[in-house]
Design a protein around this motif. Structure first.
Motif, mmCIF file in Angstrom:
data_model
loop_
_atom_site.group_PDB
_atom_site.id
_atom_site.type_symbol
_atom_site.label_atom_id
_atom_site.label_comp_id
_atom_site.label_asym_id
_atom_site.label_seq_id
_atom_site.Cartn_x
_atom_site.Cartn_y
_atom_site.Cartn_z
ATOM 1 N N PRO A 1 120.827 -67.312 -52.084
ATOM 2 C CA PRO A 1 121.623 -67.755 -50.940
ATOM 3 C C PRO A 1 120.702 -68.092 -49.766
ATOM 4 O O PRO A 1 119.776 -67.347 -49.485
ATOM 5 N N VAL B 1 126.819 -71.295 -47.814
ATOM 6 C CA VAL B 1 127.356 -71.991 -48.977
ATOM 7 C C VAL B 1 128.514 -71.158 -49.511
ATOM 8 O O VAL B 1 128.522 -69.947 -49.369
ATOM 9 N N ASP B 2 129.496 -71.839 -50.114
ATOM 10 C CA ASP B 2 130.648 -71.109 -50.629
ATOM 11 C C ASP B 2 130.292 -70.330 -51.882
ATOM 12 O O ASP B 2 130.580 -69.162 -52.008
ATOM 13 N N GLU B 3 129.669 -71.031 -52.795
ATOM 14 C CA GLU B 3 129.354 -70.385 -54.063
ATOM 15 C C GLU B 3 127.928 -70.723 -54.445
ATOM 16 O O GLU B 3 127.450 -71.823 -54.215
ATOM 17 N N LEU B 4 127.260 -69.746 -55.050
ATOM 18 C CA LEU B 4 125.896 -69.989 -55.495
ATOM 19 C C LEU B 4 125.934 -70.764 -56.801
ATOM 20 O O LEU B 4 126.805 -70.578 -57.628
ATOM 21 N N VAL B 5 124.956 -71.643 -56.973
ATOM 22 C CA VAL B 5 124.861 -72.397 -58.214
ATOM 23 C C VAL B 5 124.104 -71.532 -59.210
ATOM 24 O O VAL B 5 122.905 -71.639 -59.359
ATOM 25 N N ALA B 6 124.813 -70.610 -59.842
ATOM 26 C CA ALA B 6 124.140 -69.684 -60.749
ATOM 27 C C ALA B 6 123.810 -70.379 -62.056
ATOM 28 O O ALA B 6 124.463 -71.338 -62.439
#
Lengths: 329, 338
Positions: B269, B275-280
């Motif tokens: 992060p 950011v809303d969601e992490l690009v996991a």
């Protein structure tokens, strides 16, 4: 000083919470030679479905706060209101009724999962304790496995058969078994590899949205805390030195310690090559013998005479932000 | 940025060529590191980043002849220091190499320090092992070294035992010991992972200062991309025993080429923005012995294609000093041969 939860009444409200550990010497004739004030007068509130991030260096008392909130240890002083009931002094049957609402996710899933129990037994254990019928337990385990992204086939396996990330999913499923309203995540993603850490962070956020959970997110990784939290509290030697809205704390930190903490974090961006970095000198003082006045004055780059003698109280800086520093007078 | 990084004409201090490390267990042999090649120049700060099990620590240990043999051994390639192959060195040349030429510090200083000896004595021992000087002079040197790594009241602290020091102080002692014989290369394996951020910043600044002042090369092994961004000149990204991307630090962050690097950057992060969601990255790194064929990242890769499983993996240089081991960059291969 309390920061009000944004929406409606708070789920958790902590007032002047303290935990002092006696320091003893001698094996046979144990005598108390001092106290460590691990937590010393901490107050905050967490609203429904919201997250308070708790940060600070090792030994600052952040994990102790987490353990106090779910009554794994008993407070020395102060109150913990859960939905209007003070649970800080409850025990036995009275506390038992509240336990289902308070759960805990540990840092190291390997040492917090019994290696001789199957995944099903682990996840169902809180339900067994709460006296749920067997059929209900089985159904709930299936539900929970799906919820945390594990396969139905996993229920008969043992913890050692899983990777770190999957084990943490098991730990989360167990914490959610009793349908809690409040979960303490104590360094819940710190031991995981970066790519897996992001999965668990996303999972915790999704669960919060879907189940309306409130979190106390204890961590030392500031970027993860920022991502997870609505509000953030910064602790130093047992006290909160700054607390407030995440955006305020990260955009305009008021306390010199928060500033130093933020500038110590190396950012994975090229623009951020270290130029204007505030390096703190020295190390965290011993909590056995904390400095007088403001505990941070020994490392503070802007400390002055008053800091050595008088302890600053938390005072409002902006709406939704408070800090304990004499410079804010 | 060190000047050495881009001058290819100067012979490198250390060059690793097609290194291959295997672990033998019962009747099977698992690959731990495969076809790893890179060079380090004098005074350069090289970062190696990767997750657990990617082979970064094994690669580092091979540079000191410290692979935990006999089950784990280098089964191919060369590690040349000043033109000499470390992998084929005997005991006495290795002992000379360690400390004099190459030194290493680890994540947990407590397990590297002797708990029943003062830190001063331990540094003196290191000095006497490599130099023929008197004990008294060695003690004076030890105190100087402790002062050089910013230990306050060094003369007094030299008489302390390891348990009397904090984690950050212990790591400073390890660094003092490592630089005692003026090595030309210091390998730091996750040196700050166990430390608080404010202490981590102090230790990294110290390493960087010593590198500048002594012209010593530093290889920093870490899982923390932030540390890489702030200190390294060049970076190697490792995944499942291979280098998947090699770049100057600026280009790695400006334009990551490998999908794995992309995923790693998205997993962290950001501190300055929201950011809303992490690009996991889905799934988890495969363990050694269970590596898929072709590109080892392909089962987790959002851009994978059927060909990836049979692709002969190699680093492809798509611009000078920036290479990635990904089929997506194959088209540029002919113009910049690796």
């Amino acid at each position: 000083m309390l920061i009000e939860g944004a929406a409606g009444p708070d789920l958790i409200r902590v007032d002047n919470l303290a935990k002092h550990f006696p320091v003893t010497r001698g094996a046979l004739l144990r005598r108390v030679v001092g106290t460590v004030k691990a937590v010393d007068g901490v107050s905050f509130a967490i609203g429904h479905g919201r997250t308070l991030g708790l940060v600070g260096e090792s030994g600052c008392g952040k994990s102790t706060v987490g353990r106090l909130l779910v009554r794994l240890i008993d407070p020395t002083a102060g109150s913990i209101m859960l939905d209007g009931t003070d649970i800080s002094r409850l025990d036995g049957e009275a506390m038992f009724q509240h336990r289902r609402n308070l759960q805990f996710v540990f840092q190291d899933p390997m040492s917090s999962l019994n290696p001789r129990m199957t995944v099903e037994q682990i996840i169902a254990e809180p339900l067994v304790v709460q006296g749920a019928p067997v059929a209900e337990q089985r159904a709930r385990v299936s539900e929970l496995l799906a919820l945390v992204g594990l396969a139905p086939a996993h229920r008969t396996r043992y913890p050692h058969e899983f990777s770190g990330g999957q084990r943490q999913r098991i730990g989360i499923a167990r914490a959610l078994a009793t349908n809690p309203r409040f979960v303490v995540c104590d360094e819940a993603v710190s031991a995981l590899d970066v790519s897996v850490q992001a999965q668990i962070v996303n999972l915790l956020k999704r669960l919060q949205r879907e189940l309306g959970l409130s979190y106390l997110f204890v961590a030392h990784d500031l970027s993860v805390v920022r991502h997870m939290s609505d509000d953030v509290a910064v602790m130093y030697l047992g006290r909160i030195v700054e607390i407030g809205d995440r955006r305020r704390i990260f955009a305009a930190p008021a306390h010199p310690y928060t500033k130093a903490l933020l500038s110590s974090v190396p950012a994975p961006r090229q623009s951020a090559r270290r130029e204007a970095r505030t390096l703190l000198s020295g190390e965290l003082p011993s909590p056995l013998n904390p400095p007088s006045g403001c505990a941070f004055h020994t490392r503070c780059p802007v400390a002055f005479a008053r800091c050595k003698v008088e302890r600053p109280e938390l005072r409002s800086v902006e709406t939704g932000q408070a800090a304990a520093c004499h410079l804010l007078d | 940025m060190s000047a050495a990084a881009s001058t290819e004409t100067v012979a490198p201090l250390l060059s690793v060529e097609h290194l291959r490390i295997v672990a033998a267990a019962r009747r099977r042999e698992d690959l731990l590191v495969e076809d790893v090649s890179f060079a380090v120049h004098a005074g350069e700060f090289l970062g190696i980043v990767g997750e657990s099990g990617c082979g970064k620590s094994m690669t580092a240990l091979s540079m000191l002849g410290l692979l935990p043999g006999p089950n784990v051994r280098a089964s191919g390639g060369r590690v040349l220091f000043d033109g000499q192959d470390i992998l084929t060195m005997g005991g006495s040349s290795l002992r000379h190499l360690r400390g004099n030429d190459v030194a290493m510090i680890f994540q947990d200083p407590m397990s590297s320090l002797n708990p029943v000896q003062t830190i001063g004595e331990q540094i003196v021992e290191t000095i006497l092992l490599h130099e023929k000087i008197g004990r008294e002079r060695a003690w004076a040197r030890a105190v100087e070294l402790l002062a050089e790594v910013n230990i306050p009241a060094a003369a007094q602290r030299a008489r302390d035992y390891p348990h009397q020091l904090s984690g950050g102080m212990r790591q400073r002692v390890m660094i003092a010991m490592a630089i005692a014989c003026k090595p030309r290369l210091l390998i730091a394996d996750e040196p700050t992972t166990a430390l608080d951020v404010t202490i981590q910043a102090q230790i990294l600044e110290l390493l960087d200062r010593l590198r500048r002042e002594r012209g010593m090369a530093v290889i920093l092994i870490t899982h923390d991309l932030g540390v890489i961004a702030e200190y390294a000149d060049r970076v190697l990204v490792m995944y499942s025993g291979r280098i998947v991307e090699r770049a100057e630090v600026a280009s790695l962050f400006a334009q990551p080429l490998h999908p794995y690097t992309h995923g790693l950057l998205g997993s962290v992060p950001p501190l300055e923005e929201e950011v809303d969601e992490l690009v996991a990255i889905e799934g988890q790194p495969p363990s050694p012995g269970a590596w898929p064929s072709g590109c080892r990242f392909q089962p987790r890769c959002p851009q994978s294609r059927p060909e990836c499983a049979s692709w002969s993996v190699r680093l492809i240089e798509s611009e000078p000093d920036h290479a990635a081991a990904c089929i997506l960059h194959e088209h540029g291969e002919t113009s910049h041969a690796d």
